[in-house]
Design an enzyme around this catalytic site. Structure first.
Site, short mmCIF file in Angstrom:
data_model
loop_
_atom_site.label_atom_id
_atom_site.label_comp_id
_atom_site.label_asym_id
_atom_site.label_seq_id
_atom_site.Cartn_x
_atom_site.Cartn_y
_atom_site.Cartn_z
N ASP A 1 0.88 -1.15 0.00
CA ASP A 1 0.00 0.00 0.00
C ASP A 1 0.93 1.22 0.00
O ASP A 1 2.15 1.09 0.16
CB ASP A 1 -0.89 -0.04 1.25
CG ASP A 1 -1.73 1.21 1.42
OD1 ASP A 1 -2.28 1.69 0.41
OD2 ASP A 1 -1.81 1.73 2.54
N ASP B 1 -0.17 5.07 1.15
CA ASP B 1 -0.44 5.99 2.26
C ASP B 1 -0.32 5.29 3.61
O ASP B 1 -0.89 4.21 3.81
CB ASP B 1 -1.84 6.59 2.13
CG ASP B 1 -1.97 7.54 0.95
OD1 ASP B 1 -0.94 8.06 0.49
OD2 ASP B 1 -3.11 7.76 0.49
N ASP C 1 -3.20 12.56 0.15
CA ASP C 1 -4.23 13.57 -0.12
C ASP C 1 -4.31 14.57 1.03
O ASP C 1 -4.33 15.79 0.81
CB ASP C 1 -5.60 12.90 -0.30
CG ASP C 1 -5.72 12.15 -1.62
OD1 ASP C 1 -4.85 12.33 -2.49
OD2 ASP C 1 -6.70 11.40 -1.78
N ASP D 1 -4.98 3.46 -3.10
CA ASP D 1 -6.12 4.32 -3.39
C ASP D 1 -5.68 5.78 -3.51
O ASP D 1 -6.52 6.68 -3.65
CB ASP D 1 -7.19 4.17 -2.29
CG ASP D 1 -8.54 4.71 -2.72
OD1 ASP D 1 -8.73 4.91 -3.94
OD2 ASP D 1 -9.40 4.94 -1.86
N ASP E 1 -2.19 -0.83 5.80
CA ASP E 1 -2.57 -0.27 7.10
C ASP E 1 -4.06 -0.03 7.26
O ASP E 1 -4.60 -0.12 8.35
CB ASP E 1 -1.85 1.08 7.32
CG ASP E 1 -2.37 2.14 6.36
OD1 ASP E 1 -3.14 3.01 6.80
OD2 ASP E 1 -2.04 2.09 5.16
#
Length: 278
Positions: free
Chosen positions: A9, A11, A20, A95, A178
């Site tokens: 992942d 972030d 973001d 994402d 996470d």
């Protein structure tokens, strides 16, 4: 270790925050973003915030400067470089958006370590404005997963990667994440795979509560230093078990999502966990 695929992942896994949120905070748009969030999905709202920045006269160079200051634990880059140097195939499923990810990884010199990055598409249009799009166009159709946000089901992405690599021989997967969005792909891992959830984050809690649904061996980590040690030891243990000896003098511990770092002889390991180094 050509037989190992490491999927990160981004972030709060590779970086120490949500990319973001970091950009919104740095440009003073956080309050406006969360005022609008109840009426708009996250992904198109981020695109709207990029339009807001453009209307304020902010340039792509301004955004890049902010992204280059994104906090990252100092052991993350060595962890990525070590896994890459040991022959693992590295991928990112996130994402976040491609522009943010690419900018940060290039700044730290590890962009070329990754063979594939799956994230929300983004590009700079002819007016110099960053445009962010959803990975899955949920306005046309649903991906059908109620565990994931409408713009991306990471579980479907993992299944695609698994199926594409099955054709070229059996692979072992290591998945690091996470958030709650990382739970669906965790369920797709097999009993020969490894799951590395970050302690005190939603994924670790979900894994703890649903351990019977997790087939992979689980090794938790709390920061970049532990991520580096745990990931390296999993790769080394797998290499040694297959007769490809890689030396390691690092002492072993067990990592538990709820209880942190615990000596092996002091507590029963997290379900299905193997010894890993500290």
């Amino acid at each position: 270790m050509a037989g190992i695929v490491v999927i990160f992942d981004f972030d709060s896994t590779i970086i120490e925050c949500d990319s973001d949120n970091w950009v919104l905070d740095e440009f003073g748009l956080t309050e406006k973003f969360y005022q609008l969030l109840p009426s708009m999905p996250w992904n198109p709202l981020m695109d709207r915030m990029m339009n807001e920045l453009h209307s304020q006269g902010k340039t792509i160079e301004d955004i890049v400067e902010v992204l280059n200051r994104t906090p990252m634990h100092p052991r993350i880059v060595p962890a990525i470089e070590t896994a890459y140097s040991l022959g693992c195939k590295l991928k990112i499923v996130s994402d976040a958006n491609i522009f943010f990810i690419e900018t940060i990884l290039k700044h730290h010199g590890v962009w070329n370590c990754f063979s594939e990055i799956t994230a929300n598409p983004s590009y700079v249009n002819g007016e110099g404005r960053l445009t962010i799009c959803p990975y899955h166009d949920y306005l046309k159709s649903s991906h059908g997963c109620n565990l994931c946000p409408p713009n991306m089901c990471k579980g479907l992405v993992i299944e695609r990667i698994q199926n594409s690599l099955d054709a070229v021989g059996k692979k072992k997967f290591i998945y690091l994440g996470d958030g709650s969005g990382d739970f669906c792909p965790s369920l797709k891992l097999k009993n020969c795979d490894y799951l590395m959830p970050r302690m005190n984050f939603p994924l670790c809690d979900l894994v703890s509560k649903n351990s019977n649904d997790i087939k992979a061996e689980v090794h938790a980590w709390k920061d970049g230093e532990e991520l580096e040690h745990v990931l390296r030891q999993i790769i080394i243990n797998k290499a040694n078990s297959e007769g490809n000896s890689i030396g390691s003098s690092t002492p072993t511990i067990s990592l538990d999502c709820k209880l942190g770092t615990i000596p092996i002889d002091a507590h029963k390991p997290f379900p299905k966990a193997l010894p890993v180094p500290h």
